[in-house]
Design a protein around this motif. Structure first.
Motif, mmCIF file in Angstrom:
data_model
loop_
_atom_site.group_PDB
_atom_site.id
_atom_site.type_symbol
_atom_site.label_atom_id
_atom_site.label_comp_id
_atom_site.label_asym_id
_atom_site.label_seq_id
_atom_site.Cartn_x
_atom_site.Cartn_y
_atom_site.Cartn_z
ATOM 1 N N CYS A 21 0.838 -1.203 0.000
ATOM 2 C CA CYS A 21 0.000 0.000 0.000
ATOM 3 C C CYS A 21 0.877 1.258 0.000
ATOM 4 N N PRO A 22 0.769 2.086 -1.054
ATOM 5 C CA PRO A 22 1.636 3.266 -1.145
ATOM 6 C C PRO A 22 1.199 4.446 -0.273
ATOM 7 N N VAL A 23 0.017 4.358 0.326
ATOM 8 C CA VAL A 23 -0.490 5.512 1.082
ATOM 9 C C VAL A 23 -0.864 5.199 2.527
ATOM 10 N N ASP A 24 -0.484 4.051 3.030
ATOM 11 C CA ASP A 24 -0.788 3.672 4.415
ATOM 12 C C ASP A 24 -2.281 3.771 4.722
ATOM 13 N N ALA A 25 -3.092 3.165 3.874
ATOM 14 C CA ALA A 25 -4.555 3.207 4.047
ATOM 15 C C ALA A 25 -5.072 2.127 4.983
ATOM 16 N N PHE A 26 -4.235 1.188 5.361
ATOM 17 C CA PHE A 26 -4.691 0.087 6.218
ATOM 18 C C PHE A 26 -4.677 0.474 7.683
ATOM 19 N N ARG A 27 -5.643 -0.069 8.401
ATOM 20 C CA ARG A 27 -5.746 0.109 9.853
ATOM 21 C C ARG A 27 -5.776 -1.278 10.480
ATOM 22 N N GLU A 28 -5.197 -1.379 11.677
ATOM 23 C CA GLU A 28 -5.087 -2.675 12.333
ATOM 24 C C GLU A 28 -5.953 -2.763 13.570
ATOM 25 N N GLY A 29 -6.814 -3.770 13.571
ATOM 26 C CA GLY A 29 -7.613 -4.090 14.735
ATOM 27 C C GLY A 29 -7.071 -5.346 15.388
ATOM 28 N N PRO A 30 -7.702 -5.801 16.445
ATOM 29 C CA PRO A 30 -7.206 -6.987 17.151
ATOM 30 C C PRO A 30 -7.142 -8.250 16.302
ATOM 31 N N ASN A 31 -8.132 -8.457 15.418
ATOM 32 C CA ASN A 31 -8.107 -9.698 14.637
ATOM 33 C C ASN A 31 -8.524 -9.518 13.174
ATOM 34 N N MET A 32 -8.354 -8.305 12.674
ATOM 35 C CA MET A 32 -8.701 -8.006 11.284
ATOM 36 C C MET A 32 -8.050 -6.694 10.886
ATOM 37 N N ASN A 72 -15.612 -0.889 7.584
ATOM 38 C CA ASN A 72 -14.237 -0.422 7.390
ATOM 39 C C ASN A 72 -14.125 1.068 7.679
ATOM 40 N N ALA A 73 -15.065 1.843 7.184
ATOM 41 C CA ALA A 73 -15.025 3.293 7.403
ATOM 42 C C ALA A 73 -15.101 3.632 8.892
ATOM 43 N N ARG A 74 -15.963 2.939 9.601
ATOM 44 C CA ARG A 74 -16.128 3.193 11.035
ATOM 45 C C ARG A 74 -14.906 2.765 11.830
ATOM 46 N N LEU A 75 -14.418 1.556 11.559
ATOM 47 C CA LEU A 75 -13.284 1.040 12.308
ATOM 48 C C LEU A 75 -11.987 1.769 11.971
ATOM 49 N N LYS A 77 -11.561 4.790 11.727
ATOM 50 C CA LYS A 77 -11.487 5.984 12.583
ATOM 51 C C LYS A 77 -10.964 5.635 13.977
ATOM 52 N N ARG A 78 -11.095 4.377 14.380
ATOM 53 C CA ARG A 78 -10.696 3.948 15.733
ATOM 54 C C ARG A 78 -9.365 3.213 15.758
ATOM 55 N N TRP A 79 -9.084 2.463 14.710
ATOM 56 C CA TRP A 79 -7.878 1.646 14.705
ATOM 57 C C TRP A 79 -6.686 2.436 14.189
ATOM 58 N N ARG A 80 -5.480 2.017 14.593
ATOM 59 C CA ARG A 80 -4.277 2.749 14.199
ATOM 60 C C ARG A 80 -3.761 2.285 12.838
ATOM 61 N N VAL A 81 -3.014 3.174 12.217
ATOM 62 C CA VAL A 81 -2.398 2.888 10.923
ATOM 63 C C VAL A 81 -1.403 1.744 11.085
ATOM 64 N N HIS A 103 -19.142 -13.037 13.247
ATOM 65 C CA HIS A 103 -19.468 -12.967 14.675
ATOM 66 C C HIS A 103 -18.211 -12.993 15.546
ATOM 67 N N LEU A 104 -17.070 -13.318 14.954
ATOM 68 C CA LEU A 104 -15.810 -13.371 15.685
ATOM 69 C C LEU A 104 -15.013 -12.072 15.608
ATOM 70 N N LEU A 105 -15.515 -11.095 14.858
ATOM 71 C CA LEU A 105 -14.810 -9.820 14.714
ATOM 72 C C LEU A 105 -14.663 -9.130 16.071
ATOM 73 N N ASP A 106 -13.453 -8.766 16.413
ATOM 74 C CA ASP A 106 -13.157 -8.024 17.627
ATOM 75 C C ASP A 106 -12.973 -6.563 17.235
ATOM 76 N N GLU A 107 -13.899 -5.720 17.626
ATOM 77 C CA GLU A 107 -13.848 -4.308 17.263
ATOM 78 C C GLU A 107 -13.072 -3.473 18.275
ATOM 79 N N GLY A 108 -12.299 -4.109 19.119
ATOM 80 C CA GLY A 108 -11.503 -3.390 20.112
ATOM 81 C C GLY A 108 -10.645 -2.308 19.469
ATOM 82 N N ASN A 109 -9.918 -1.591 20.286
ATOM 83 C CA ASN A 109 -9.181 -0.422 19.816
ATOM 84 C C ASN A 109 -7.828 -0.690 19.182
#
Length: 113
Positions: A21-32, A72-75, A77-81, A103-109
Motif C-alpha cells: 500500500c503506497p499511502v498507508d490506508a490500512f488500519r489494524e484491529g485486534p483480529n482483522m 471499514n469506514a467506522r473502524l 477511525k478507531r484503529w491505528r495505521v 461474529h468473531l470480529l473483535d472491534e476493540g481499539n
C-alpha cells in the motif's frame, strides 16, 4: 471509490496487502485489518496480495459483504495505521478456510497484545 476488507480477513490478518500500500490506508484491529476509505487511492495493489481474497473494490464487493464498506469506514477511525508487514495471527492458516466468521470480529481499539 475505495477498496474494502471483508469477512475473510477475520482471525487471519495477513499483512501482505499492507506492504504494497503506497499511502498507508490500512488500519489494524485486534483480529482483522480495515481500509480507510479517505486514504485509499484505488491503486488495487493490495487485491492480489491478499492470500484469502478478502479485499474488493467497493463496487465489486459481493452483496453479502457490502456491510463491510461501512464497517471499514467506522473502524478506520478507531484503529491505528499499520504501515509495515508483520506476522499473521498464530492460527491464521486454519481460519483462512472458515467462511462464516463475522461474529468473531473483535472491534476493540487495536491489536491484541
Amino acid at each position: 471509490m475505495t477498496h474494502v476488507v471483508t469477512e475473510a480477513c477475520i482471525r487471519c490478518k495477513y499483512t501482505d496487502c499492507v506492504v504494497v500500500c503506497p499511502v498507508d490506508a490500512f488500519r489494524e484491529g485486534p483480529n482483522m485489518l480495515a481500509i480507510d476509505p479517505d486514504d485509499c487511492i484505488d491503486c488495487a495493489l493490495c487485491v492480489p496480495e491478499c492470500p484469502v481474497d478478502a479485499i474488493f473494490l467497493d463496487d465489486l464487493t459481493p452483496p453479502d459483504q457490502r456491510d463491510f464498506l461501512a464497517l471499514n469506514a467506522r473502524l478506520a477511525k478507531r484503529w491505528r495505521v499499520i504501515s509495515r508487514g508483520k506476522g499473521s495471527l498464530p492460527d491464521a492458516d486454519a481460519w483462512a478456510l472458515v467462511r462464516d466468521k463475522r461474529h468473531l470480529l473483535d472491534e476493540g481499539n487495536g491489536p491484541a497484545s
